[in-house]
Scaffold this active site. Structure first.
Site, mmCIF file in Angstrom:
data_model
loop_
_atom_site.group_PDB
_atom_site.id
_atom_site.type_symbol
_atom_site.label_atom_id
_atom_site.label_comp_id
_atom_site.label_asym_id
_atom_site.label_seq_id
_atom_site.Cartn_x
_atom_site.Cartn_y
_atom_site.Cartn_z
ATOM 1 N N CYS A 131 6.088 0.361 3.122
ATOM 2 C CA CYS A 131 4.856 0.559 2.420
ATOM 3 C C CYS A 131 4.398 1.755 2.705
ATOM 4 C CB CYS A 131 4.047 -0.621 3.081
ATOM 5 S SG CYS A 131 2.442 -0.737 2.377
ATOM 6 N N HIS A 132 3.385 2.081 3.526
ATOM 7 C CA HIS A 132 2.925 3.417 3.737
ATOM 8 C C HIS A 132 3.503 4.101 4.813
ATOM 9 C CE1 HIS A 132 -0.626 2.365 1.250
ATOM 10 N NE2 HIS A 132 -0.507 3.298 0.778
ATOM 11 N N GLU A 162 -0.840 2.028 -5.656
ATOM 12 C CA GLU A 162 -2.085 2.543 -5.046
ATOM 13 C C GLU A 162 -3.216 2.582 -5.832
ATOM 14 O OE1 GLU A 162 -3.181 3.513 -1.786
ATOM 15 O OE2 GLU A 162 -1.414 4.679 -1.629
#
Length: 231
Positions: A131-132, A162
């Site tokens: 993910c991030h 996003e």
């Protein structure tokens, strides 16, 4: 000896200037941790600043998450995570960067953590992120000066995702775009669908739905037999 996995967590708890809190995304640790425990691996935690990192995304109705945070050893470990400078790459087989939007603010500049991950990778270990979490990959350089992600397939929270969560103007940069600038070959699927990829001991996943698959791919990478040298 059992394999050792080091979860790398953000220490950043504020979501830009939105007034909202963030941190590491609990399911992106809980679900992979269950996979690693089932494989007999040992688990440890590091965060950018050490101590107790902020959390986000906990869902008590998810039994895997509930069991994870009900475990007293896990709770104790998360309350006093190590700082990167306290650890040695020689002690770990995997560095697993968990996501959560907080990662976007402090993982890219976490130079000691990047050096630790590079050390694990260069001694034959696996670097993983979901993910991030790939925010932690953008500035990892190997001994030859190249970026870790350069020329490799990489999956990460996409620009479209996003935009879908309304944070394009809040995060300090777009993660997919930054990784592409570093030479990563971005691979992705539709918004919030499971997608993960392994390429040369770098394992990455697109979003929270991909976290479990990332862990499975890490196990596959670690358990793969070494290629025999050519005759």
């Amino acid at each position: 000896m059992p394999k050792k996995v080091l979860f790398a967590l953000t220490s950043h708890g504020t979501l830009g200037d939105t007034g909202r809190s963030t941190g590491f995304y609990v399911p992106e640790v809980a679900h992979p941790a269950a996979v690693f425990r089932a494989a007999g691996y040992e688990i440890a935690y590091v965060s950018v600043r050490g101590g107790e990192p902020p959390r986000d995304g906990y869902n008590a109705e998810d039994q895997v998450q509930a069991d994870f945070l009900a475990d007293p050893d896990t709770v104790a470990a998360l309350s006093r995570t190590a700082a990167p400078g306290e650890l040695s790459a020689d002690d770990y087989d995997v560095v697993f960067y968990a996501g959560g939007h907080g990662a976007m603010w402090d993982l890219p500049g976490a130079t000691e953590l990047a050096a630790l991950a590079a050390g694990v990778y260069e001694r034959g270990g696996v670097v993983a992120a979901v993910c991030h979490g790939p925010a932690g990959l953008v500035n990892i350089r190997l001994g030859d000066g190249s970026y870790l992600v350069e020329g490799k397939q990489v999956s990460t929270f996409t620009n479209e995702e996003e935009q879908a969560v309304g944070l394009t103007e809040v995060v300090p940069f777009l993660l997919e775009s930054r990784l592409a600038e570093r030479g990563a070959k971005i691979t992705k699927t539709g918004n919030f669908a499971e997608h993960a990829v392994a390429d040369q001991r770098l394992v990455t996943g697109q979003n929270p739905a991909s976290a479990l698959r990332v862990a499975e791919l890490v196990v596959e990478q670690l358990e793969a037999p070494l290629e025999a040298p050519a005759a």
